[in-house]
Motif scaffolding. Structure first.
Motif, mmCIF file in Angstrom:
data_model
loop_
_atom_site.group_PDB
_atom_site.id
_atom_site.type_symbol
_atom_site.label_atom_id
_atom_site.label_comp_id
_atom_site.label_asym_id
_atom_site.label_seq_id
_atom_site.Cartn_x
_atom_site.Cartn_y
_atom_site.Cartn_z
ATOM 1 N N GLY A 127 -10.279 8.341 7.851
ATOM 2 C CA GLY A 127 -10.838 7.268 6.647
ATOM 3 C C GLY A 127 -10.909 7.920 5.295
ATOM 4 O O GLY A 127 -11.351 7.148 4.512
ATOM 5 N N ARG A 157 -17.847 7.292 5.952
ATOM 6 C CA ARG A 157 -18.420 6.096 6.678
ATOM 7 C C ARG A 157 -19.554 5.698 5.910
ATOM 8 O O ARG A 157 -20.298 4.643 6.326
ATOM 9 C CB ARG A 157 -18.269 5.668 8.015
ATOM 10 N N SER A 165 1.064 -1.115 0.058
ATOM 11 C CA SER A 165 -0.058 0.049 -0.036
ATOM 12 C C SER A 165 0.897 1.314 0.081
ATOM 13 O O SER A 165 2.019 1.295 0.642
ATOM 14 C CB SER A 165 -0.837 0.064 1.095
ATOM 15 N N ARG A 193 -7.098 12.004 6.820
ATOM 16 C CA ARG A 193 -6.625 10.507 6.469
ATOM 17 C C ARG A 193 -7.192 9.646 7.569
ATOM 18 O O ARG A 193 -7.492 8.403 7.328
ATOM 19 C CB ARG A 193 -5.093 10.654 6.339
ATOM 20 N N ILE A 194 -6.640 9.944 8.572
ATOM 21 C CA ILE A 194 -7.148 9.077 10.009
ATOM 22 C C ILE A 194 -8.622 9.019 9.988
ATOM 23 O O ILE A 194 -9.000 7.978 10.300
ATOM 24 C CB ILE A 194 -6.384 9.806 11.167
ATOM 25 N N ALA A 213 -0.840 5.639 14.232
ATOM 26 C CA ALA A 213 -1.817 6.319 13.373
ATOM 27 C C ALA A 213 -1.564 5.806 12.049
ATOM 28 O O ALA A 213 -2.608 5.833 11.161
ATOM 29 C CB ALA A 213 -1.640 7.774 13.301
ATOM 30 N N GLY A 214 -0.588 5.367 11.509
ATOM 31 C CA GLY A 214 -0.145 4.950 10.112
ATOM 32 C C GLY A 214 0.419 6.184 9.289
ATOM 33 O O GLY A 214 0.472 6.027 8.097
ATOM 34 N N LEU A 267 -9.187 4.828 13.031
ATOM 35 C CA LEU A 267 -8.653 5.435 14.038
ATOM 36 C C LEU A 267 -9.272 6.960 14.444
ATOM 37 O O LEU A 267 -9.993 7.271 13.042
ATOM 38 C CB LEU A 267 -7.331 5.525 14.109
ATOM 39 N N GLY A 326 2.862 -0.833 5.996
ATOM 40 C CA GLY A 326 1.841 -0.433 7.039
ATOM 41 C C GLY A 326 0.511 -0.249 6.497
ATOM 42 O O GLY A 326 0.536 0.317 5.225
ATOM 43 N N LEU A 327 -0.578 -0.401 6.941
ATOM 44 C CA LEU A 327 -1.933 -0.198 6.394
ATOM 45 C C LEU A 327 -1.763 1.460 6.399
ATOM 46 O O LEU A 327 -1.534 2.154 7.297
ATOM 47 C CB LEU A 327 -2.987 -0.848 7.391
ATOM 48 N N PRO A 328 -2.678 1.925 5.204
ATOM 49 C CA PRO A 328 -2.547 3.339 5.468
ATOM 50 C C PRO A 328 -3.576 4.005 6.454
ATOM 51 O O PRO A 328 -4.410 3.149 6.775
ATOM 52 C CB PRO A 328 -3.217 3.791 3.823
ATOM 53 N N PRO A 329 -3.287 5.285 6.906
ATOM 54 C CA PRO A 329 -4.210 5.602 8.346
ATOM 55 C C PRO A 329 -5.807 5.453 7.887
ATOM 56 O O PRO A 329 -6.287 5.196 8.827
ATOM 57 C CB PRO A 329 -3.822 7.117 8.215
ATOM 58 N N GLU A 330 -6.081 5.697 6.645
ATOM 59 C CA GLU A 330 -7.643 5.564 6.476
ATOM 60 C C GLU A 330 -8.270 4.046 6.584
ATOM 61 O O GLU A 330 -9.531 4.155 6.467
ATOM 62 C CB GLU A 330 -7.852 6.146 4.855
ATOM 63 N N ARG A 331 -7.311 2.939 6.770
ATOM 64 C CA ARG A 331 -7.850 1.941 6.802
ATOM 65 C C ARG A 331 -7.744 1.335 8.340
ATOM 66 O O ARG A 331 -7.736 -0.027 8.358
ATOM 67 C CB ARG A 331 -7.253 0.974 5.935
#
Lengths: 583, 364
Positions: A486, B107, A10, A483-484, B50-51, B81, B73-78
């Motif tokens: 989502g 969401r 990713s 970003r955080i 946080a990513g 958090l 790492g998983l990106p923060p949006e996934r």
């Protein structure tokens, strides 16, 4: 514990903060990596390629590579004269331009002179007027016999001759000073604004008079800025084309830029033009570097102090004298030329003076409906300027993003390439474009594209500085927060970053558009009969001495430029007028 | 299973190692506070969770699933958090309502549900009426409340807070501290809170982790960490203390003795893991908090092993407390006692404390 295989490749988090150091993209097959590659490629094509061809062309002669182009430039008399004239004109204009600009700047920023706002707005207003239009207006004002001022003089003194001839070295110098001094004004204004008046107050408290304070405190503090302003004036003058073309050529006074133009008359001598351009490029690059060194000096840091807290110097009885001098400068350099221009565009017979039966729109009718190059030139100008502004902003945004957000390695290379055109005079760049694109795989010469390339590249630094500045006001945490919660990187761009930098980008767009529309120097080397733009069409009607048409087309050009700048002003405030140079 | 696990996480910037092998677990519903001086790697650790950054080594597990490992790492949006930033990071082009609703829009929560949840979140932070306002019309404290509402409204699996109160003025900070703790406890939100303010850390932490130079120096409850510091650094970083330097002369099951030059022998509690690392003759320190010291005109007869006769040299009135400086030979004690007890400068006094109130700490 199993790791999620699918998530491994990713994309990297591009939103990092400086506190954590740069997050560097190490793999190239990522979105940022590809963006970097693409923008580097485009910038190399835009900036490096024409300069490379310029250098090669300067050494190219029928018998192979040699220095003969340079020796010709050095030993042919008219080139010697042109170089000498350029230096003399540069020094004269730099001296007077800095003097006038600094004086007005000091009056407006640090004293209680009346009409400060008016003076400032008028000086700023000159930025809307292209240099060559200013020169054309001056011919209307001070042409040897027909000039308005000269006729006024002849009428009042009943003499048979006017008091000044614009077609002379003095005339050229006056018009050039009137064209370049606003830049010195801006530069000095910013320097004075930054200066803390506590330093002056300290001198006053110790018993120094106002004049003594000015001489012993203010001026020494401003000296680095004055020298830097002088260099800037010199640079602006030696690359000036409008005034030398309109006033110098009829008077048989050539400078480097107009000599360059003569080399493009049939048959074009690209080799010589390149050999004459390169020294000019070297001089502007060196002087700009020198100027930057001066600004970065420690002594200037005092001038760049905290600013803000200061009190205006009371000029007392002298304030009306000062205001009169300032207004005289404004009237002579801004109000009178433009008024004459507008008047000439609506007078049926220029010599018959202003009266109702003599008023009419026949000149406009002529340039718009009868003159074959009229409408096409307006359309070409708008199309090329729009394209240049749009591409410049797109490229500048990508580069600014990479640089400001540390999302790829070697961001500084991109920044260097984007800023490099700052030191390249537009005409020199145009010579490079002709050398690069008149033959070969991309024969763009003769198309509108070559004009777009010239406008776009020359004004890229302006667009870049604007984008970078507006991006730097968007705190990285604003993006991280989204970003955080989502949002994907593209979503962040659409929902957060995009809306926040929208106005900044618009400002950049308007700046590039306005500067492209004003250009004559590059256009005059690049246009053909099919790709004429407003500025070159105006020069054509000027050569055929159709003054009504000159005035009408100039007013149209001013109108378009002023309208666009006004829109920008409504959205963004004063900075738009000065080309992002502050104030 | 812990909600979040950091396993030997390493992060380097260039050749500088900013986080070196951090290993920590966060239990469900717990508030973990990362405390340390600036540059200790606490914010970087938070950004790794946080990513926003990915570790160079080690792994991060959220609900038992790896979300980051060496170089990926998983990106923060996934990660589901939410984060509250020091700069508030409230979007200036969106209203308060739109700021809070943004996470729900991402969401794909329905309109009515969004409205209800945003309103509820705004009520929680006492901002119910300010939905239509723009951030520029709000004070710093109000903006921080918006940021908080924006974070809790999405019901994140983990709430990250990066020095959220440090831009507020002192009074507001203390008030927000209490509110934040109540909110976190009510919602049962698992949280990681980064700060350099030890008082804030004490109030908020269920579990306190003190970091220094990229690694964890000590962790435990705030009380344990405050009263039983392991090192000289922890002892002084967590508040005012008396540090007595000397050489270990005696080590017992739970007690040790230090010979302090210019003061004499001092007895103190020694923790198991320190006892296994030092031997008699080593350099060490003893830390005693000013509140643990007792002043009296006559020597004590109780269980206080440590007694010194000295002279009051300074007195400072702090409101409920009075702070004295008491000179005992070459050592100057800082003593805090309740205002009811009065001593005057120049007076001769006894300073005493039981060995349990003092702790032997490593010299570093």
């Amino acid at each position: 514990m199993t790791t999620q295989e699918s998530s491994k490749p990713s994309g990297r988090a591009w939103a990092t903060s400086e506190r954590d150091g740069p997050q560097v993209v190490t793999r190239w097959l990522t979105v940022p990596g590809m963006l970097w590659g693409l923008s580097t490629g485009i910038l190399v094509l835009l900036v490096t390629l024409p300069i490379y061809h310029l250098v090669v062309a300067s050494f190219k002669t029928p018998g192979g590579l040699s220095l003969s182009n340079y020796t010709q430039i050095l030993y042919v008399r008219r080139f010697q004269e042109a170089i000498l004239n350029t230096v003399v004109l540069g020094l004269v204009c730099a001296s007077f331009g800095t003097l006038i600009g600094a004086l007005l700047a000091w009056l407006v920023s640090r004293t209680n002179v009346p009409l400060r706002g008016f003076i400032r707005v008028c000086v700023m207003g000159t930025f809307v007027v292209p240099a060559f239009v200013n020169a054309l207006s001056w011919v209307l004002l001070a042409g040897p016999n027909a000039g308005l001022l000269n006729r006024l003089w002849m009428f009042m003194t009943r003499s048979g001759k006017g008091f000044m001839n614009i077609y002379s070295m003095e005339g050229l110098a006056i018009v050039s000073v009137a064209t370049v001094y606003p830049l010195a004004f801006i530069f000095m204004y910013n320097a004075f604004e930054m200066m803390d008046s506590e330093m002056e107050e300290a001198a006053r408290v110790l018993g120094a008079s106002g004049a003594r304070t000015l001489l012993t405190i203010t001026l020494p503090l401003a000296r680095p800025a004055l020298i830097a302003g002088f260099i800037l004036m010199f640079l602006e003058t030696i690359i000036l084309y409008g005034a030398p073309a309109v006033i110098g050529i009829p008077a048989n006074i050539y400078v480097i830029t107009t000599a360059l133009w003569t080399l493009f008359e049939y048959p074009p001598e690209i080799g010589l033009a390149a050999a004459l351009s390169l020294p000019l490029l070297l001089i502007t690059a060196t002087l700009l570097w020198l100027q930057q060194q001066l600004i970065a000096q420690r002594s200037f840091a005092t001038v760049q102090g905290k600013g803000g807290r200061w009190q205006r110097t009371d000029l007392g009885r002298w304030k009306w004298v000062a205001a009169s001098v300032a207004c005289l400068v404004i009237v002579v350099t801004f109000i009178l030329p433009n008024a004459v221009l507008i008047a000439a565009s609506v007078l049926k017979q220029a010599y018959r003076g202003i009266s109702l039966p003599n008023l009419g729109l026949n000149h406009y009718q002529y340039v718009l409906f009868e003159y074959t190059a009229g409408i096409p030139s307006v359309r070409n100008s708008v199309v090329t300027s729009t394209a240049a502004a749009t591409f410049a902003v797109i490229i500048a945004t990508v580069v600014a993003f990479i640089a400001e957000r540390n999302i790829a390695r070697f961001g500084s290379v991109l920044v260097f390439l984007a800023m490099a055109p700052l030191v390249i005079p537009a005409m020199v760049f145009a010579v490079g474009l002709v050398a690069a694109y008149s033959t070969g795989p991309l024969p763009l010469y003769g198309t509108l594209w070559i004009l777009v390339l010239a406008y776009l590249t020359k004004n890229l630094p302006l667009a870049f500085m604007n984008c970078k500045a507006s991006l730097s006001t968007v705190h990285v945490e604003l993006e991280s927060a989204a970003r955080i919660l989502g949002a994907s990187p593209l979503r962040v761009l659409k929902d957060i970053t995009g809306p926040l930098i929208k106005n900044g980008l618009l400002a950049g767009w308007i700046l590039v558009f306005a500067h492209s529309l004003k250009d004559l120097g590059a256009s005059v080397l690049l246009y053909t009969s099919k790709t004429t733009v407003i500025s070159t069409a105006i020069m054509d009607v000027f050569y055929s001495q159709n003054w009504g048409a000159v005035a009408a087309m100039s007013v149209i050009l001013l109108g378009i430029n002023a309208a666009v700048v006004m829109v920008g002003y409504r959205i963004l405030g004063g900075n738009i007028l000065t080309g992002g140079r502050g104030v | 299973m812990p909600k979040l696990q950091l396993i030997n996480v390493v992060k380097r910037f260039g050749n500088q190692t900013v986080v070196s092998g951090v290993r920590v677990d966060v239990a469900e519903g717990q508030m973990l506070v990362l405390l340390g001086p600036s540059g200790c790697g606490k914010t970087t650790t938070l950004r790794l969770v946080a990513g926003l950054l990915h570790p160079d080594d080690g792994s991060i597990l959220l609900d038992g699933r790896a979300v980051a490992g060496p170089g990926w790492g998983l990106p923060p949006e996934r990660r589901n958090l939410a984060m509250v930033f020091q700069s508030y990071a409230v979007w200036p082009h969106k209203t308060v309502y739109d700021n809070v609703a943004y996470g729900l829009q991402l969401r794909r929560v329905g309109r009515a549900e969004t409205r209800r949840r945003v309103q509820q979140a705004l009520e929680r932070v006492h901002m119910a009426d300010l939905g239509p306002r723009y951030p520029s019309e709000l004070s710093g404290g109000q903006q921080q409340r918006v940021a908080l509402a924006r974070a809790i409204v999405v019901e994140p699996s983990l709430l990250l807070l990066d020095e959220p109160l440090s831009n507020l003025d002192a009074n507001l900070r203390e008030q927000m501290r209490v509110e934040l703790k109540a909110l976190q406890r009510d919602l049962g939100l698992t949280s990681i809170y980064v700060t350099h303010d030890q008082a804030e850390a004490m109030v908020l932490a269920d579990h306190l982790v003190v970091m220094r130079a990229g690694s964890i120096e000590q962790e435990g409850t705030p009380e344990e960490t405050y009263l039983r510091p392991k090192s000289r650094f922890i002892a002084s970083f967590l508040g005012v203390t008396n540090l007595v330097e000397g050489h270990v002369t005696h080590l017992d099951r739970s007690m040790g003795c230090l010979e302090a030059p210019g003061l004499g022998p001092v007895w103190a509690y020694v923790q198991d893991d320190l006892r296994s690392r030092i031997v008699a003759g080593d350099k060490a320190c003893i830390s005693v908090r000013p509140m643990e010291l007792k002043l009296s005109h006559l020597p004590c007869s109780g269980d206080a092993i440590n007694q010194f006769e000295g002279r009051v040299v300074q007195k400072a009135f702090l409101g409920e407390l009075v702070e004295y400086a008491v000179q005992v030979r070459e050592f100057r004690w800082r003593v805090q006692s309740h205002s009811s007890q009065r001593f005057v400068p120049g007076e001769s006094v006894w300073v005493s404390f039981p060995h349990r109130s003092a702790t032997i700490v490593s010299d570093a």
